[in-house]
Motif scaffolding. Sequence first.
Motif, short mmCIF file in Angstrom:
data_model
loop_
_atom_site.label_atom_id
_atom_site.label_comp_id
_atom_site.label_asym_id
_atom_site.label_seq_id
_atom_site.Cartn_x
_atom_site.Cartn_y
_atom_site.Cartn_z
N CYS A 103 0.81 -1.23 0.00
CA CYS A 103 0.00 0.00 0.00
C CYS A 103 0.84 1.28 0.00
O CYS A 103 1.85 1.38 0.70
N THR A 104 0.37 2.23 -0.78
CA THR A 104 0.99 3.57 -0.78
C THR A 104 -0.12 4.62 -0.65
O THR A 104 0.00 5.72 -1.16
N ARG A 144 8.56 4.06 5.84
CA ARG A 144 8.56 2.74 6.47
C ARG A 144 9.73 1.86 5.98
O ARG A 144 10.21 2.01 4.85
N ALA A 199 -7.10 6.85 5.96
CA ALA A 199 -6.65 6.06 4.80
C ALA A 199 -6.49 4.60 5.16
O ALA A 199 -6.76 3.70 4.35
N TYR A 235 -8.60 -0.98 5.94
CA TYR A 235 -7.83 -2.22 6.14
C TYR A 235 -8.14 -2.82 7.51
O TYR A 235 -8.33 -4.02 7.64
FE1 SF4 Z 1 -1.24 2.29 3.43
FE2 SF4 Z 1 -1.96 2.24 5.97
FE3 SF4 Z 1 0.64 2.29 5.31
FE4 SF4 Z 1 -0.87 4.46 4.95
S1 SF4 Z 1 -0.37 3.50 6.93
S2 SF4 Z 1 0.58 3.57 3.48
S3 SF4 Z 1 -2.86 3.55 4.38
S4 SF4 Z 1 -0.83 0.63 4.88
#
Ligand code: SF4
Length: 185
Positions: free
Chosen positions: A17-18, A26, A103, A107
């Motif tokens: 995910c971006t 990260r 965002a 998930y």
């Molecule tokens: Fe994606 Fe969640 Fe990471 Fe944001 S924090 S990039 S929404 S997985």
Amino acid sequence: MRHIQALEALNTRIEACTRCQLHEWRTNVVVGEGNPRADLVLVGEGPGQNEDETGRPFVGRAGKLLNACLKEAGTSRKRVYILNAVKCRPPSNRKPEPKELAACRPYLTKQISIIAPSVIVTLGATATSALLHLGWPISSLRGSAIEWKGKLVVPTWHPAYVLRTPHEREKLVEDLRYAVQLLAR
Ligand code: SF4
């Protein structure tokens, strides 16, 4: 078996995910871990440095404290599933911003819907408001069970807070014990 595959497929998607800016900083995406058939799910705020480095939730000092408290509450890390409100580490361990929480929330809710626990423990104010959209202080919510989508949510202290204020440790254990007792109902 099907639901384990669904969870793995979702977690693989999250790893790529971006959707928000946190992906830029990260090392690893911390999707969560545990028993995919857990009746009890724990939700934390987001990965810290140790979690970012290892890709696993709650592995630092706060994680050790959480493991010990789970044991005292009558369960264990192996029996629960641990998730975070955001899956990527905010820089300098700052709190996730509202747009980052928004965002990542789909998930979190999808993971919960696949695991299908009956009880969820939210660790700290950020995780609680990310899930329930309640802005109340954790001190007024902890120790209660709040209905959410047919499940019971028990808000409590974040283990990192308990590390800083050790006299609150017993309340964390008490709330985890309450959550375990709710499973038997
Ligand atoms: Fe994606 Fe969640 Fe990471 Fe944001 S924090 S990039 S929404 S997985």
